[in-house]
Write a protein that holds these residues in place. Structure first.
Motif, PDB file in Angstrom:
ATOM      1  N   TRP A  25       1.081  -1.534  -0.243  1.00 15.10           N
ATOM      2  CA  TRP A  25       0.558  -0.263  -0.428  1.00 15.10           C
ATOM      3  C   TRP A  25       0.817   0.976   0.039  1.00 15.10           C
ATOM      4  O   TRP A  25       0.444   2.524  -0.432  1.00 15.10           O
ATOM      5  N   PHE A  26       2.259   0.832   0.661  1.00 13.88           N
ATOM      6  CA  PHE A  26       3.294   2.509   0.379  1.00 13.88           C
ATOM      7  C   PHE A  26       2.938   2.955  -0.677  1.00 13.88           C
ATOM      8  O   PHE A  26       3.670   3.882  -0.942  1.00 13.88           O
ATOM      9  N   GLU A  28       1.636   3.113  -3.226  1.00 15.00           N
ATOM     10  CA  GLU A  28       0.874   3.819  -3.844  1.00 15.00           C
ATOM     11  C   GLU A  28       0.535   5.467  -3.938  1.00 15.00           C
ATOM     12  O   GLU A  28      -0.103   6.001  -4.127  1.00 15.00           O
ATOM     13  N   SER A  29       1.171   5.258  -2.041  1.00  9.67           N
ATOM     14  CA  SER A  29       1.236   6.907  -1.696  1.00  9.67           C
ATOM     15  C   SER A  29       2.240   7.823  -2.679  1.00  9.67           C
ATOM     16  O   SER A  29       3.015   7.185  -3.084  1.00  9.67           O
ATOM     17  N   ARG A  30       2.836   8.815  -2.110  1.00  8.08           N
ATOM     18  CA  ARG A  30       3.371   9.496  -3.061  1.00  8.08           C
ATOM     19  C   ARG A  30       4.571  10.199  -1.977  1.00  8.08           C
ATOM     20  O   ARG A  30       5.297   9.452  -2.702  1.00  8.08           O
ATOM     21  N   ARG A  33       5.917   7.319  -3.863  1.00  4.50           N
ATOM     22  CA  ARG A  33       6.625   6.616  -5.033  1.00  4.50           C
ATOM     23  C   ARG A  33       8.128   6.844  -5.134  1.00  4.50           C
ATOM     24  O   ARG A  33       8.678   7.178  -5.596  1.00  4.50           O
TER      25      ARG A  33
END
Lengths: 281, 266
Positions: A25-26, A28-30, A33
């Motif tokens: 899930w990490f 997916e976050s800004r 990335r």
């Protein structure tokens, strides 16, 4: 040999870590990335360092990143002076003038079919001129300092800007233009309130292409005569002295400057063309 | 100003109107000998198959196309003069909202172009948003709204500068039947409340009969008027009127007119 194996191990480890991050899930976050990109970049630098040392590559062929970093740290004043001369004075001023001229010429062309037939081919012709031929001539005309570099940049960015803006000005839909007509809007009202906003995605494409061209133009133009400052000047003289670490340091600065300019334009683009399907989230 | 004009004055008048398009395949007669008078306060529908020139006629009124023969006046002026005098609001098949402007910004656009004062602009935007029941959506962007809401916003935009004439070119053609029924009712209410003259192009017989005081049936190749029906229905029209005898009779006559128009080419 140990260093080479260490490089391989680090490469595999970095790869595995990024795969895991990208799936979680990490990723997916800004923040996720950004850290994936940082891990990738760090891995490349580490592997480069270890391979060059492990295989004992000559520093003239490829210096390790630590040496380049050291060179950057010890010659900051020189790099800064070169940056100001080439990027701020040569590339940016040429970029602003060339892009501005491209947009203005596109509006003129749009206004008059005569110019459309005359100016577009001339723009095309200028764009086809080889830069290594044009640059020395412009240095003769405008002198050794940054003005001649700006002139080279103007010639390089003018055409992509012109073509993109001309295409953009045709991008509004017929119905949208008919609406303007039903309200009795004049040419300039319609240009300002409809056609320029509709052209923005195209104009920003042109700006992004031009930003990288501007940097290349300003650096290459210095090969044909410059004062004893500037990134192109430094690269050409240091190559002659086999000071490849300095060449790499200049390349690093150029890459950073180019990415920063591109990123800045992309950021402004997101603000201006937020409505375009490619920018909506 | 409005009161000085007699209620039956002629708003749109076409005499022997002809329009020939020059295309790559040779000339195409889009309109042939069209004669029509639209009076103040009329709700006139144009119905016919594609290629019958109903949209072209509307675009001629709006001066978006120019007739090649005959005479056309709008409010006693040429269509071009009427366009520059901002005599009409035009609603297209698609909403055509500018995606970089909010709904309120889109409605404000014609007002900015026509030079209304800032305060007047705000007041008018709020009023027409309320009229089409979009209050509270002014700050949304067009792509955040459904198709029906976008089309209501485009109607609000056409109403914002209070032109006497409303030209609507299949405004609800792309919407589903339920939304269309609702918007038809709203358009009738708007028309009753504002007293505008409406010219309305449609493909749908029930829509034409339900809305209009006058139905113009057109036929294609060349585009011409084959029947003009003055509707005997009262101005006040609940949706249920569509099950009445009179309604069905008019619909039948429209259908006959359409069929007759098609018979010519078979």
């Amino acid at each position: 040999m140990i260093l080479v194996f260490a490089a391989l191990a680090i490469w595999l480890a970095g790869w595995a870590l990024n795969m895991a991050l990208a799936r979680s899930w990490f990723g997916e976050s800004r923040a996720g990335r950004i850290s994936i990109a940082l891990i990738f970049g760090g891995t490349v630098l580490l592997v480069w360092e270890l391979l060059v040392r492990g295989l004992e590559v000559s520093p003239v062929i490829l210096p390790p990143p630590s040496v380049i970093g050291g060179k950057i740290a010890e010659s900051l004043p020189v790099l800064w002076a070169d940056f100001v001369q080439t990027v701020l004075k040569g590339a940016l001023s040429g970029f602003v003038m060339g892009c501005g001229a491209g947009v203005l010429a596109a509006i003129l062309i749009d206004r008059s079919p005569f110019l459309q037939k005359g100016l577009l081919p001339i723009g095309n012709f200028v764009a086809a001129l080889p830069i290594v031929g044009v640059a020395p001539i412009l240095v003769m005309w405008f002198g050794f300092d940054w003005q001649s570099k700006a002139a080279v940049v103007v010639i390089m960015v003018f055409f992509p800007m012109l073509v993109n803006t001309v295409a953009g000005l045709q991008a509004s839909e017929r119905m949208q233009r008919d609406l303007m007509a039903t309200w009795g809007a004049g040419y300039w009202q319609s240009l300002w309130k409809l056609r320029l906003p509709a052209a923005m995605p195209f104009i920003f494409n042109g700006l992004k292409i031009s930003s990288t061209l501007a940097l290349i133009g300003a650096i290459v133009a210095e090969f044909f005569g410059s004062p004893i400052v500037g990134m192109g000047f430094r690269i050409s003289t240091e190559v002659g002295r086999l000071g490849l670490d300095m060449v790499w340091a200049e390349i690093a600065v150029a890459a950073l400057a180019g990415s920063a300019l591109y990123g800045l334009i992309a950021l402004i683009e997101r603000g201006v063309t937020f409505w375009h399907p490619s920018q909506r989230h | 100003m409005k009161d000085e004009v007699t209620p039956m004055s002629r708003v749109i008048e076409a005499r022997d109107l002809n329009l020939v398009f020059q295309t790559a395949d040779g000339p195409v007669q889009a309109l042939k000998d069209v004669n029509l008078t639209i009076n103040r306060g009329d709700f006139v529908s144009f119905i016919g198959p594609s290629g019958c020139g109903k949209t072209t006629f509307l675009r001629c009124i709006a001066a978006l196309e120019h007739p090649t023969g005959g005479r056309l006046t709008v409010n006693g002026m040429t269509p071009d003069q009427a366009r520059m005098a901002r005599a009409y609001g035009y609603v297209f098949q698609a909403a055509g909202l500018y995606p970089w402007r909010t709904i309120a910004g889109n409605i404000r656009l014609p007002l900015e172009i026509m030079g209304f004062s800032k305060a007047d602009q705000e007041e008018r935007v709020a009023r027409v948003l309320d009229l089409v029941e979009l209050s509270g959506f002014g700050k949304k962007f067009p792509w955040q709204l459904s198709g029906g809401m976008q089309q209501r916003a485009s109607i609000a935009r056409a109403l914002a500068f209070d032109a006497d004439i409303l030209l609507m070119d299949e405004p609800f053609g792309a919407l589903d039947e339920i939304v269309r029924d609702r918007l038809n009712e709203e358009v009738l209410k708007l028309w009753a409340r504002t007293g505008k003259t409406v010219a309305f192009v449609t493909h749908s017989i029930p829509e034409a009969v339900y809305l209009s005081t006058k139905i113009v049936v057109m036929s294609p190749r060349p585009g011409r008027i084959s029947d003009v029906i003055d509707s005997p229905l009262p101005r006040e029209r609940p949706l249920e009127i569509r099950d009445s005898r009179e309604f069905i009779e008019i619909a039948h006559r429209v259908r006959e007119g359409l069929r007759a128009g098609h018979g010519d080419e078979l």
